[in-house]
Every structure is written in structure tokens, then in C-alpha cells.
Design an enzyme around this catalytic site. Structure first.
Site, short mmCIF file in Angstrom:
data_model
loop_
_atom_site.label_atom_id
_atom_site.label_comp_id
_atom_site.label_asym_id
_atom_site.label_seq_id
_atom_site.Cartn_x
_atom_site.Cartn_y
_atom_site.Cartn_z
N ARG A 122 10.79 -31.70 48.53
CA ARG A 122 11.52 -31.50 47.26
C ARG A 122 10.74 -30.66 46.25
O ARG A 122 11.01 -30.70 45.05
CB ARG A 122 11.91 -32.82 46.61
CG ARG A 122 12.83 -33.67 47.47
CD ARG A 122 13.44 -34.80 46.69
NE ARG A 122 14.29 -35.59 47.53
CZ ARG A 122 13.88 -36.60 48.28
NH1 ARG A 122 12.60 -36.96 48.25
NH2 ARG A 122 14.71 -37.27 49.03
N LYS A 144 12.46 -16.36 41.31
CA LYS A 144 13.61 -16.24 42.23
C LYS A 144 13.08 -16.25 43.65
O LYS A 144 12.20 -15.46 44.00
CB LYS A 144 14.37 -14.94 41.98
CG LYS A 144 15.32 -14.98 40.80
CD LYS A 144 16.19 -13.74 40.79
CE LYS A 144 17.15 -13.74 39.61
NZ LYS A 144 17.90 -12.47 39.50
N GLU A 186 10.91 0.43 40.26
CA GLU A 186 11.10 -0.80 39.47
C GLU A 186 10.29 -0.71 38.17
O GLU A 186 10.68 -1.28 37.15
CB GLU A 186 10.69 -2.05 40.26
CG GLU A 186 11.50 -2.30 41.54
CD GLU A 186 12.82 -3.04 41.30
OE1 GLU A 186 13.19 -3.31 40.14
OE2 GLU A 186 13.49 -3.34 42.31
N LYS A 228 8.94 -8.15 32.11
CA LYS A 228 9.68 -9.10 32.94
C LYS A 228 9.44 -10.54 32.46
O LYS A 228 10.37 -11.34 32.38
CB LYS A 228 9.31 -8.95 34.42
CG LYS A 228 10.03 -10.00 35.24
CD LYS A 228 10.37 -9.62 36.63
CE LYS A 228 11.32 -10.68 37.20
NZ LYS A 228 11.59 -10.54 38.59
N GLU A 238 19.20 -16.65 34.44
CA GLU A 238 20.08 -15.48 34.36
C GLU A 238 21.45 -15.82 33.77
O GLU A 238 22.49 -15.42 34.28
CB GLU A 238 20.23 -14.83 35.75
CG GLU A 238 20.64 -13.37 35.65
CD GLU A 238 20.60 -12.62 36.98
OE1 GLU A 238 19.54 -12.57 37.61
OE2 GLU A 238 21.65 -12.09 37.36
N ARG A 242 18.51 -11.98 31.39
CA ARG A 242 17.81 -11.67 32.64
C ARG A 242 18.61 -10.68 33.50
O ARG A 242 18.02 -9.96 34.30
CB ARG A 242 17.50 -12.96 33.42
CG ARG A 242 16.69 -12.67 34.67
CD ARG A 242 16.01 -13.89 35.25
NE ARG A 242 15.25 -13.52 36.42
CZ ARG A 242 14.38 -14.30 37.04
NH1 ARG A 242 14.16 -15.52 36.60
NH2 ARG A 242 13.72 -13.87 38.10
N ASN A 246 18.69 -6.32 36.47
CA ASN A 246 19.50 -5.77 37.58
C ASN A 246 19.93 -4.33 37.33
O ASN A 246 20.76 -3.81 38.08
CB ASN A 246 20.74 -6.64 37.80
CG ASN A 246 20.37 -8.04 38.23
OD1 ASN A 246 19.37 -8.25 38.88
ND2 ASN A 246 21.17 -9.02 37.83
N HIS A 249 20.74 -2.08 40.19
CA HIS A 249 20.82 -2.90 41.40
C HIS A 249 22.22 -3.03 41.97
O HIS A 249 22.37 -3.17 43.18
CB HIS A 249 20.22 -4.29 41.15
CG HIS A 249 18.73 -4.29 41.18
ND1 HIS A 249 17.97 -3.63 40.26
CD2 HIS A 249 17.84 -4.87 42.05
CE1 HIS A 249 16.68 -3.80 40.53
NE2 HIS A 249 16.58 -4.54 41.61
N HIS A 253 22.51 -1.81 45.48
CA HIS A 253 22.75 -2.77 46.55
C HIS A 253 23.97 -2.35 47.38
O HIS A 253 23.98 -2.48 48.60
CB HIS A 253 22.94 -4.16 45.93
CG HIS A 253 23.00 -5.25 46.94
ND1 HIS A 253 24.20 -5.79 47.36
CD2 HIS A 253 22.05 -5.86 47.65
CE1 HIS A 253 23.96 -6.69 48.29
NE2 HIS A 253 22.66 -6.76 48.48
N HIS A 268 14.68 -0.17 49.29
CA HIS A 268 15.26 -0.89 48.15
C HIS A 268 14.91 -0.18 46.84
O HIS A 268 15.76 0.02 45.97
CB HIS A 268 14.76 -2.34 48.14
CG HIS A 268 15.26 -3.10 46.94
ND1 HIS A 268 16.59 -3.39 46.74
CD2 HIS A 268 14.62 -3.58 45.84
CE1 HIS A 268 16.74 -4.02 45.60
NE2 HIS A 268 15.56 -4.15 45.03
#
Ligand code: GLY
Length: 368
Positions: A122, A144, A186, A228, A238, A242, A246, A249, A253, A268
Site C-alpha cells: 500500500r 505521476k 521539455e 515544474k 491536475e 498542472r 501538457n 502534449h 500524443h 516523445h
């Protein structure tokens, strides 16, 4: 000398991001301060061969008895199968919640290890030691974690913040130039989001960072992590701000997916660069930002050797891209959300993008 940056938020224990040259040497002492227990380093086979010995030596010199566990390099390791294998090894080593896991690698290792740490008993502590520029400025900070499924990337995951992030600029010396440029995308993205003077520096005297200058890289990584961590500290889950991270992205993506996630065509980072260029041109087409600002954003990305037009990457259909973009997990209630900009350093979240206007824009970009 290193720089310490702090990440804090309402829902998690604050932690430090240490950025500097040669800081892996001090990793053992830092981890010994977090645990008196066992340490398992998770890495991939390539990174373990390059940096495993230095990491293990640092841990051992601090009196710890680390084990190392490797996964195959590449995105395919972000899978249920590899997650199960990692967790099974941790169980076999009888780790408990006083022990700690170290993620040594790029985004794949960080995401997979972070998720294993979130799930194991956990939740067990983990430390990120990112070894790609992309992981140093983005995925290692902010908690993340995720794996992919055949239905899409990063669809199974958890927010699980690391206890520490150790960013050693020297490890970037072994990165292939294309990987370094991809991470630089980035970095540029952070300037485009909220720091125009940083973007100016990155595209002027700081531009040597994209080709490996360590001092420029260190400054670029520090500013990126500051940007960041400030955003994550405000909005870990998010719910709002946040999403700015993106930028580029959703376009990127969709392109990666249409091109079959083939990194020989588009990495990427390259997808993010092209996505940022498209987001700025779309913002200009909508009258949100000036043509001059969009031109400067695109020129800065192109000068770093990053793709900025569809013609550079291949033949893609406008409707197919829109479907991918609307189906992207960032879409909410069937409405298309995109990060757009009023200028360099002035990105914002637009939650009601008109799909027909987007398709028309994509055709004007050269999509079929
Ligand atoms: N990579 C975007 C984020 O961490 O939110």
C-alpha cells in the site's frame, strides 16, 4: 556544489530535488538519512551498466546493502507483466515499509518503479535518480507514475511522490544527441508555458545546453525543476494549473499514436516540440497570440534541431488526429481541452476547443 529545490503540497510529504554535477556520489548518505533498512535499486539493463556501479558504491559507502533489479530498456517495460515481476522481486526480498526503492533510469524506469512503490504494501518510499534529460526536467518530479496498456499509454497509474530526487547533470554526458535534444524540448516547453526570459536565454546563450554543455544544462534543469515544482506544489492532482505542463502534449500524443509510437520516426520529446509549435500556430490562427510570438516560439524549437512541421514527420490524417486528441485522457466531458498561449510564457488551459476549427487548422498544417 549542488542546488536544492523543494517540492511541497497539501497532500504529500515535502521533498528535495538536488541538482548538481557528480551528486550521485552523495546519494548513499542522503538515502541513509531516509531509511536504516534495505534498499533496492530498479534500473534498466543499459543504465545499470553505465551508472549502476557508481550508485551501488555510493549506497555501500553509506553502510547500506543495496540490491539491484533490472528491467529491459524501452517503453515495453511499462507493462502489467513487468510491474508484476518487479513487485514479485520486492516480495522475494521481503522488503517492508521501512525500506526504500531507488528508480535509476529514464521515464520508463521512473514511471514503472514509482507505480510499484505506490502499490507495494500500500505504498513504500522511493527515490528518483533520473538519467535522461527528459526525466530530469519532467517525469521524475511531481509524482505521476504509470504503466501502459494495449488501449493506451499511462492509463494505469497513481500519484505517488518520491521522497527525494537526485539529478546528476554528469550522467547526461552518456546520452545520445537525439535523446538530449528530446529532453531539451521539455525544457523549452517550460519557458513557453510561463517564463519568456528563460525561453530567450534557452534560445540564445543557453542554446549550447541542447548539444551537451554541462553548465547550460545545469542552469536549464534547475529553472525547469523550479517551474515544474511550483506548479505541482499548487496542483498535485491536475485539477487546474498542472494541465499547463501538457503544452504540446495533446497534439504530440496524437501524432505519436498515429505514427505507431515509432521512436525512429518521432521521439516523445520531438512530438512535444512539434505539438508546442502547433499549439502556438493554432493560438495565432485563433487570434489569441500574435504571429510574431508564434514565429519566435517555432524558431526557438527549430533552432534546437527539433521538428516543428508535419512535413518533417510523415503523412497523417486530420480527422484521425482529431479523434486521437478528443479521445486523449485529457479530454473532459467530451469537450476538447488544449493548452494554448497568448504569447511566449503565457500559456493557458482552453477547455472548449471547437473540433471543426481544429480539424481545419490541422489541414492547413498539411494533414490529409
Ligand atoms: N508531465 C506532466 C506532469 O507531470 O504533469
Amino acid at each position: 556544489m549542488s542546488t536544492l529545490l523543494s517540492v511541497s503540497g497539501a497532500g504529500f510529504t515535502p521533498y528535495e530535488v538536488e541538482v548538481g554535477r557528480g551528486v550521485i556520489a552523495g546519494l548513499g548518505v542522503q538515502i541513509a538519512a531516509l531509511t536504516g533498512g534495505r534498499v533496492v535499486v530498479v534500473s534498466d539493463e543499459t543504465v545499470a551498466a553505465l551508472h549502476g556501479p557508481a550508485v551501488l558504491a555510493s549506497l555501500e559507502s553509506a553502510g547500506l546493502k543495496p540490491r539491484i533489479l533490472t528491467v529491459p530498456p524501452g517503453e515495453a517495460s511499462k507493462s502489467f507483466a513487468e510491474l508484476e515481476r518487479v513487485i514479485d522481486r520486492l516480495l522475494a526480498y521481503e522488503l517492508d515499509r521501512k525500506d526504500i526503492i531507488v528508480a535509476l533510469g529514464g521515464g520508463v524506469v521512473g514511471d514503472l518503479t514509482g507505480l510499484a512503490a505506490a502499490l507495494y504494501m500500500r505504498g513504500i518510499d522511493f527515490v528518483q535518480v533520473p538519467t535522461t534529460l527528459l526525466a530530469q526536467v519532467d517525469s521524475s518530479v511531481g509524482g505521476k507514475t504509470a504503466i501502459d496498456t494495449p488501449r493506451g499509454k499511462n492509463l494505469v497509474g497513481a500519484f505517488h511522490q518520491p521522497r527525494r530526487v537526485t539529478v546528476d547533470i554528469d550522467v547526461l554526458a552518456t546520452l545520445p544527441p537525439r535523446q538530449l535534444r528530446s529532453g531539451w524540448a521539455e525544457v523549452l516547453k517550460h519557458g513557453l508555458i510561463c517564463d519568456a526570459p528563460f525561453f530567450d536565454w534557452l534560445t540564445d546563450e543557453g542554446a549550447i545546453g541542447a548539444t551537451g554543455d554541462a553548465a547550460a544544462l545545469e542552469r536549464a534543469v534547475i529553472r525547469s525543476v523550479q517551474i515544474k515544482s511550483a506548479i505541482v506544489s499548487e496542483d498535485e492532482r491536475e485539477a487546474g494549473r498542472r494541465a499547463l505542463l501538457n503544452l504540446g502534449h495533446t497534439f504530440g500524443h496524437a501524432l505519436e499514436a498515429e505514427l505507431g509510437f515509432d521512436e525512429t520516426i518521432l521521439t516523445h520529446g520531438e512530438a512535444v516540440a512539434l505539438g508546442c509549435a502547433m499549439a502556438f500556430r493554432y493560438s495565432a490562427a485563433l487570434g489569441l497570440c500574435s504571429d510574431d510570438q508564434a514565429r519566435r516560439a517555432v524558431a526557438g524549437l527549430a533552432a534546437a534541431g527539433l521538428p516543428t512541421s508535419l512535413a518533417e514527420v510523415g503523412d497523417v490524417g486530420a480527422e484521425a488526429l482529431v479523434r486521437r486528441m478528443a479521445g486523449d485522457k485529457k479530454a473532459e466531458n467530451g469537450r476538447l481541452t488544449l493548452i494554448l498561449a497568448r504569447g511566449i510564457g503565457e500559456a493557458f488551459v482552453e477547455r472548449a476547443v471547437d473540433v471543426a476549427s481544429l480539424a481545419e487548422f490541422l489541414r492547413s498544417e498539411g494533414a490529409r
